[in-house]
Write a protein that holds these residues in place. Sequence first.
Motif, PDB file in Angstrom:
ATOM      1  N   ARG A   1      69.154  -6.681  -1.787  1.00 14.63           N
ATOM      2  CA  ARG A   1      69.166  -6.913  -3.234  1.00 14.63           C
ATOM      3  C   ARG A   1      68.882  -8.376  -3.512  1.00 14.63           C
TER       4      ARG A   1
ATOM      5  N   THR B   1      85.140  -3.471  -3.206  1.00 14.80           N
ATOM      6  CA  THR B   1      83.963  -3.226  -4.039  1.00 14.80           C
ATOM      7  C   THR B   1      84.189  -3.807  -5.426  1.00 14.80           C
TER       8      THR B   1
ATOM      9  N   LYS C   1      77.206  -7.134   2.110  1.00 20.26           N
ATOM     10  CA  LYS C   1      77.376  -5.769   1.631  1.00 20.26           C
ATOM     11  C   LYS C   1      77.265  -4.803   2.795  1.00 20.26           C
TER      12      LYS C   1
ATOM     13  N   GLU D   1      78.526  -4.113  -5.586  1.00 20.82           N
ATOM     14  CA  GLU D   1      78.358  -4.484  -4.185  1.00 20.82           C
ATOM     15  C   GLU D   1      79.706  -4.461  -3.476  1.00 20.82           C
ATOM     16  N   THR D   2      79.638  -4.321  -2.157  1.00 20.91           N
ATOM     17  CA  THR D   2      80.828  -4.134  -1.334  1.00 20.91           C
ATOM     18  C   THR D   2      80.826  -5.111  -0.182  1.00 20.91           C
TER      19      THR D   2
ATOM     20  N   LEU E   1      79.799 -11.219  -4.794  1.00 23.97           N
ATOM     21  CA  LEU E   1      79.403  -9.826  -4.957  1.00 23.97           C
ATOM     22  C   LEU E   1      78.702  -9.627  -6.294  1.00 23.97           C
TER      23      LEU E   1
ATOM     24  N   THR F   1      76.177 -13.304   0.070  1.00 26.04           N
ATOM     25  CA  THR F   1      76.711 -12.036  -0.383  1.00 26.04           C
ATOM     26  C   THR F   1      76.614 -11.053   0.769  1.00 26.04           C
TER      27      THR F   1
ATOM     28  N   ASP G   1      68.338  -9.428  -6.807  1.00 23.56           N
ATOM     29  CA  ASP G   1      69.014  -9.679  -8.080  1.00 23.56           C
ATOM     30  C   ASP G   1      68.374 -10.773  -8.913  1.00 23.56           C
TER      31      ASP G   1
END
Length: 510
Positions: A216, A96, A181, A136-137, A132, A179, A218
């Motif tokens: 997300r 994370t 997650k 975020e993970t 990330l 990305t 973003d």
Amino acid sequence: MPTARRTLTLALLLVAAGSLAFATGAAVVNDDADTFAEDRLAVQPADEPNGRYAYLNDDDEIAIDVSASNPNIRDPSFDGVNVGATGTIDRVFSVTYTGDEYAHVWIEYESENVTFVADGESIEGNESSVTLAPNETVTVGLAFDTRDATAGTQLGADEFRINATLAEPKDATARGISTRKTGDDGGPTVTTTLPGADRREFTASDVGRGDTVRFRADGMHLDGDNVTLEGIDLAGVRNERVELDAAGSPDPFADAGPVSAPTTPRSMAYLALDHDFAPDAVDEMTVRFSADPAYLNATGTDPEDVTLYRRTAAGAWEEVPVEVVDDDVARMLGLPEDRVHFRATTGPSSTFAVAAHAPRYDVTEATVAPEATDPGENVTVRTTLRNGGGAAGERTVTLTANGTPVASETVALDPNETATVAFDATFESPGAYDLAVDGTSVGERLLVGDPASDDAGGSGDESNAGSDGSATVAGTTEEPFGIDPADLAGPLALVVIALAALALVRRMPR
């Protein structure tokens, strides 16, 4: 960039170690974790079955052990993976990122038998890094190949490195990086690909029936930085896997056209969605977007007037209630504090329009009394105005005679409110006058005196507005080229000839 180094054994133990230098604050990660880079990276065993292969050792470092030496494995007969086999141990541990910017994260590990993977793809090497966003993970597993191994062999080296470097959102967009997650509770695995500033490609897998999937975006551009998409949430998903592509534009999409509604909203941006699920496979969709306060101020847009329209399957535009996210809530959610945030929950659709309610003044009725009068006598023009737009506003309405403004009045109305405005005017010269309020005709032409009389010296082509709000409309007071009427002494026939010549000159081609 410094790295975190840890170890692994596969009859096999790995321990990772690493570090990196960031200059921003860190968020809180629940439960114990192997943290480094001033707590901006947190590594934990995955909260699901294969997470038992990972644990924190006595030095609070993440260790991965797929053998009987693992304290979490209580079966003494378990010796690790079989010789001559290939396979994947998914979702063993999570990484994370808790910084305030974007980060590229990848793993370095030299082994012919073991590969670190996320969502089935290698994340070894910078070229395979995952990007990330803050908080975020990525959940990491192991792919193994023991076809060339013999029984009792420890696979690979003892240590692997976790690497991370800072990456601006625009860098991630330019590189088209994905990305990934995964929720800490073992929820869906989400992949976000950034092919451009105004596009996102989302995929969610391992979705449980009825789960909520959060994508997300973003700050995906809808109208540059003026209006951006922050995310899309799907609630009550009934598919195990969903895909959703998003595209933004300040202009209408050709297949949908501009937003249209009875209140005539002002469009701000458009969002097009291409999804692989049927509308009834999702209970509801929440669209999260934001706007630059400077843009709202420049366009005179009150955040409370911002709204969202969805285009229905029938081709109509349906308004969706929009909530302005409270500043405290935005901070709690980690949203950018220099933006105004909005959210709207609706049914799925392929096209949305971000719009703003605006006042719209309609003249619903206009009369003049009397319709015929003598020069110098007062007439009253009454008009009924209605604000048919979706927002309150103030408007100056204007009375014209033969296209010339003669009086104006400022009116403030709430949505759907009506008001009657009266204009008083006097007309000094005989003639027939076409009256209008903001371009809407006022009944029949107003007749002043006898327009056919030889004494009719005016045609109502010019006017003067009185300082008290009344209007005095007179005939022409000045001849062309500045000649005073008093200088035009002579027979009436001479005046008629001069006027006829003037008319001919005005019709000559230029």
